[in-house]
Design a protein around this motif. Structure first.
Motif, short mmCIF file in Angstrom:
data_model
loop_
_atom_site.label_atom_id
_atom_site.label_comp_id
_atom_site.label_asym_id
_atom_site.label_seq_id
_atom_site.Cartn_x
_atom_site.Cartn_y
_atom_site.Cartn_z
N ASP A 188 0.81 -1.23 0.00
CA ASP A 188 0.00 0.00 0.00
C ASP A 188 0.84 1.28 0.00
N GLN A 189 2.12 1.14 0.32
CA GLN A 189 3.01 2.31 0.46
C GLN A 189 3.60 2.67 -0.90
N LYS A 190 3.44 3.91 -1.34
CA LYS A 190 4.03 4.31 -2.63
C LYS A 190 5.54 4.38 -2.49
N GLN A 191 6.25 3.69 -3.37
CA GLN A 191 7.72 3.70 -3.34
C GLN A 191 8.21 4.68 -4.40
N ALA A 199 7.48 -8.36 2.46
CA ALA A 199 7.44 -6.92 2.72
C ALA A 199 8.59 -6.22 1.98
N ALA A 200 9.78 -6.83 2.00
CA ALA A 200 10.92 -6.27 1.27
C ALA A 200 10.69 -6.36 -0.24
N ILE A 201 10.15 -7.48 -0.68
CA ILE A 201 9.92 -7.68 -2.12
C ILE A 201 8.90 -6.67 -2.65
N PHE A 202 7.79 -6.49 -1.95
CA PHE A 202 6.76 -5.54 -2.40
C PHE A 202 7.28 -4.10 -2.42
N ALA A 203 8.20 -3.77 -1.51
CA ALA A 203 8.78 -2.43 -1.51
C ALA A 203 9.74 -2.24 -2.67
N MET A 204 10.59 -3.24 -2.89
CA MET A 204 11.67 -3.11 -3.88
C MET A 204 11.20 -3.28 -5.32
N LEU A 205 10.23 -4.16 -5.52
CA LEU A 205 9.86 -4.56 -6.88
C LEU A 205 9.45 -3.39 -7.79
#
Length: 340
Positions: free
Chosen positions: A182-185, A303-309
């Motif tokens: 849900d967090q915009k990266q 959580a790391a994957i969804f942030a980095m991808l």
């Protein structure tokens, strides 16, 4: 004074942009709408204690990324390319099998079901509810339908969300992963792209995040048409360090997990060798001097994957766009690989 014409964005990249714009909403919906089937898969995994993950291309990269997450639950999980399972099969007795194919129509998927015969605990993950795979096995179906653009972006994110549903059914708390989704990266990739300006190839690498490194290498190769590849961190150390130098770009993935120190050691070696280095960093540790660091909130696993991808996807697309005129339009392959 000459006027430079505004460059029109290639149609293939416009198609990818379209997929990426909806990938987070589709992933969220995929997680929420597959609860019942995820519970069935989790029950099977609990019963067998063994999981075989089969897929090709981006689907296999996703399996590689989630393999350690299932192992953390005490499950004997193995990700294998479906082509390998066809040619040199591991025994299926007593295993839960998850076949992943975003189209549900890949040549290997069709042949495997024809040859495997009746296997008790087989499930599928697909984006296409009307596909061959969805007819052949009980499936978790991702939201939003088939991905139309060439390189995998939305299909990766959605498939990860389907795995999150299964892991949640196995007792994992999905809140950190959903929060990252849900967090915009909005990490700035300008410096990272500049660091890769002179390279002739990119090698991606990770330890526990190796699967996401493999997904990125595949996309870089497909879109830039340069030979980019991935080596697990230890494998990169055992000999291939010889290739390092100014023309070899290295992208490392470092999460907040016990393998972070090994990624740090590799980063130091890469800087020392003079190879341009980019670190996707969710470790919470200090950046490595000499690397371009893309920082994320400390996280591990999905959580790391969804942030980095999404940031990795933006970098992959920008790199390809800087190298070829019609990035995103395949010249030697098709979206759905129907031949072996």
């Amino acid at each position: 004074m000459t006027m430079t014409a505004t460059r029109i964005r290639p149609a293939g990249l416009v198609a990818i942009d379209r997929e990426m714009a909806r990938q987070h909403a589709d992933a969220r919906a995929s997680f929420e709408h597959n609860t019942a089937m995820a519970a069935n898969v989790a029950a099977s995994i609990r019963k067998t204690g063994r999981l075989l993950l089969l897929g090709m291309g981006g689907s296999h990269a996703v399996s590689r990324a989630v393999e350690p997450l299932y192992r953390a639950h005490g499950i004997d999980a193995l990700a294998l390319a479906l082509s390998e399972q066809l040619g040199q099969p591991v025994p299926l007795d007593g295993k839960t099998v998850l076949v992943t194919s975003q189209s549900g129509e890949s040549a290997e998927v069709v042949r495997w079901f024809a040859e495997a015969g009746s296997v008790a605990d087989v499930f599928g993950l697909t984006l296409e509810g009307g596909s061959f795979l969805a007819r052949a096995a009980p499936c978790l179906v991702g939201a939003g339908g088939t991905e139309l653009a060439f390189a995998a972006t939305r299909s990766l994110t959605v498939t990860f969300a389907l795995h999150l549903a299964i892991l949640a059914a196995l007792g994992e708390d999905p809140s950190a992963a959903l929060g990252a989704l849900d967090q915009k990266q909005d990490n700035d990739i300008t410096q990272a792209l500049a660091a890769l300006e002179e390279v002739t190839t990119i090698v991606t690498s990770g330890r526990r995040l190796q699967g996401v490194a493999e997904a990125l290498a595949l996309g870089l190769t497909e879109l830039s048409r340069l030979p980019c590849f991935s080596l697990e961190g230890g494998q990169l150390r055992h000999g291939p360090m010889e290739m390092l130098g100014p023309k070899i770009g290295i992208i490392l993935f470092r999460g907040n997990d016990p393998t972070a120190e090994l990624v740090t050691a590799m980063a130091l070696s890469v800087v020392e060798a003079g190879a341009p280095l980019i670190v996707f960093d969710a470790s919470g540790q200090s950046p490595v001097a000499g690397a371009v660091t893309l920082s994320f909130k400390p996280a591990s696993g999905l959580a790391a994957i969804f942030a980095m991808l999404p940031v990795a996807q933006r970098l992959m697309i920008a790199f390809a766009d800087s190298r070829v005129d019609n990035a995103g339009t395949p010249v030697r392959s098709t979206k759905i690989t129907r031949s072996e």
